[in-house]
Design an enzyme around this catalytic site. Sequence first.
Site, mmCIF file in Angstrom:
data_model
loop_
_atom_site.group_PDB
_atom_site.id
_atom_site.type_symbol
_atom_site.label_atom_id
_atom_site.label_comp_id
_atom_site.label_asym_id
_atom_site.label_seq_id
_atom_site.Cartn_x
_atom_site.Cartn_y
_atom_site.Cartn_z
ATOM 1 N N SER A 1 19.814 37.735 -50.324
ATOM 2 C CA SER A 1 20.719 38.089 -51.425
ATOM 3 C C SER A 1 21.808 39.030 -50.889
ATOM 4 C CB SER A 1 19.903 38.684 -52.569
ATOM 5 O OG SER A 1 20.671 38.807 -53.733
ATOM 6 N N HIS B 1 22.040 32.959 -54.370
ATOM 7 C CA HIS B 1 21.632 32.539 -55.731
ATOM 8 C C HIS B 1 22.589 31.443 -56.199
ATOM 9 C CE1 HIS B 1 19.093 36.180 -56.024
ATOM 10 N NE2 HIS B 1 20.135 36.849 -55.570
ATOM 11 N N GLU C 1 18.371 29.855 -54.072
ATOM 12 C CA GLU C 1 17.158 30.666 -53.962
ATOM 13 C C GLU C 1 16.099 29.836 -53.218
ATOM 14 O OE1 GLU C 1 16.279 31.991 -57.930
ATOM 15 O OE2 GLU C 1 18.132 33.169 -58.032
#
EC number: 3.4.15.6
Lengths: 286, 286
Positions: free
Chosen positions: A135, A177, A204
């Site tokens: 992330s 994401h 993800e």
Amino acid sequence: MNTSVNVPVRGPLVAIGGAEDKSHDAHILKRVLDFSGKSAPVVGVITTASAIPKDVFGGYQEGFSALGASKVLDIRVRDRSDAEADTFVAMIQQADVIFISGGDQMRLTNIFGGSKALRAIRARHAEGAVVAGTSAGAACQSTTMIYGGPADDSLRKGAVKMTAGFGFVDGVIIDTHFLERGRFSRLMEVGATNPDHLGVGLGEDAAVLFEGDTIRAFGPGHVILIDSSAITGSNVFDLEDGEAVTVHNVTMHALIDGYGYSLSDRRVLLPHELEANSLEPKNAYS
Amino acid sequence: MNTSVNVPVRGPLVAIGGAEDKSHDAHILKRVLDFSGKSAPVVGVITTASAIPKDVFGGYQEGFSALGASKVLDIRVRDRSDAEADTFVAMIQQADVIFISGGDQMRLTNIFGGSKALRAIRARHAEGAVVAGTSAGAACQSTTMIYGGPADDSLRKGAVKMTAGFGFVDGVIIDTHFLERGRFSRLMEVGATNPDHLGVGLGEDAAVLFEGDTIRAFGPGHVILIDSSAITGSNVFDLEDGEAVTVHNVTMHALIDGYGYSLSDRRVLLPHELEANSLEPKNAYS
């Protein structure tokens, strides 16, 4: 442009699309440890991006220990003075895997930028240590990084917020994401502003290994590549901030585990092409 | 393949990406009325897709009246017997604009499929009436329509649910709320299953006019076109249901108001190319 002898100039670099707390993602974290080539590596976890570093560290300590790490170090850098502290530099120097957690990538660049700790990470990477992040810890890896922009319609001039990242990898812009938050329009806007950089959209539970000019996808999720190098038109330079951007002839690829991409050839590499030139360490997860 | 004489074979067809209740979208609804070529058209509103037809009709009645409709007819078809009723067929026959509301597109095809009311819509369209729809009312227009599929990762075999639509337009698959719900992976999966059909992803507050083999974008939002006709590889036929799909070399375009696309040439049309051959009626909104 490279010499013909393929000398590894540094350790593996891994970017993960987020949601690494899900149990089936242990596959990805196991691969990250395996890339170190050690059966019981020392892992240093940088939780600077997170607002809840204690909880995040606890999760990774448990996860990496279960996967075979000999030690999991808590590199809890919270401000710029921490990033100069010898204690954290020493942790980085002994880590076989440096893992950067999620959170806010602006905290990472703001706190680590120009610091002893960042120089230590680069030095350890050059010595062969794995650098991996998820992330925010993935987004920060490119030379120019995305730190904001609405998912609902980022094809507006200035909608995607960018600044200088850590520059662990050149020629790409990393977003995370990606499918889950529908961020396609972010990388399309970025591609219109500079078609030279490949957009790497990590879903993800998806990850990439950067290895020279090759990108290798792994994990159960999707990696979306957005190549704007052949775009034939865009109005982006004619616009005021917030106006709607057009862009024509963007090329897109969806990769899964086992597929790759050549940055120099701008083409997808099929599993059999990658197998012929495997980077897997001898003790790799199979 | 077309004859050289450009005879209009039917009325305008308009697909809108949703969110037509927002005030600034009056621009789109005004254009829909203008396409009728009448200063005070009769509008028939089909609310079959919606679970709250009374509220939805009320909103459009007010909106279209304010924009200059002479009459707004409540074509409240709720089941298959309604779709055979002469009263609703008569309403369709007098409408200059037939407007299909949002909701669930499966209700539309299930209730209208093979009915007198649907035949009346086709006949009225062939006579020159405007057919327009938003959200579900847009998705239903293609020969094969999408009626479901998760936005978070639809690049899984079988994830996108499709069935036969009304077939008002050939050669395309229409998806709506496209940027806002991050539906890019839906049209990528659809493109892998059959590269022949152009994916038309309509953002909210975005619309297209289908005119022969030309698509014209209008409204403040974005139209994303996903062209899979040149894909060089995909694993989709090798997979079990739910497995992750790869697809290579998808071409993508982001259009805004004034731009268009040629389905026969598979290329973006710039505003000056479209102006040379304008479809605007003489009383068009300017």
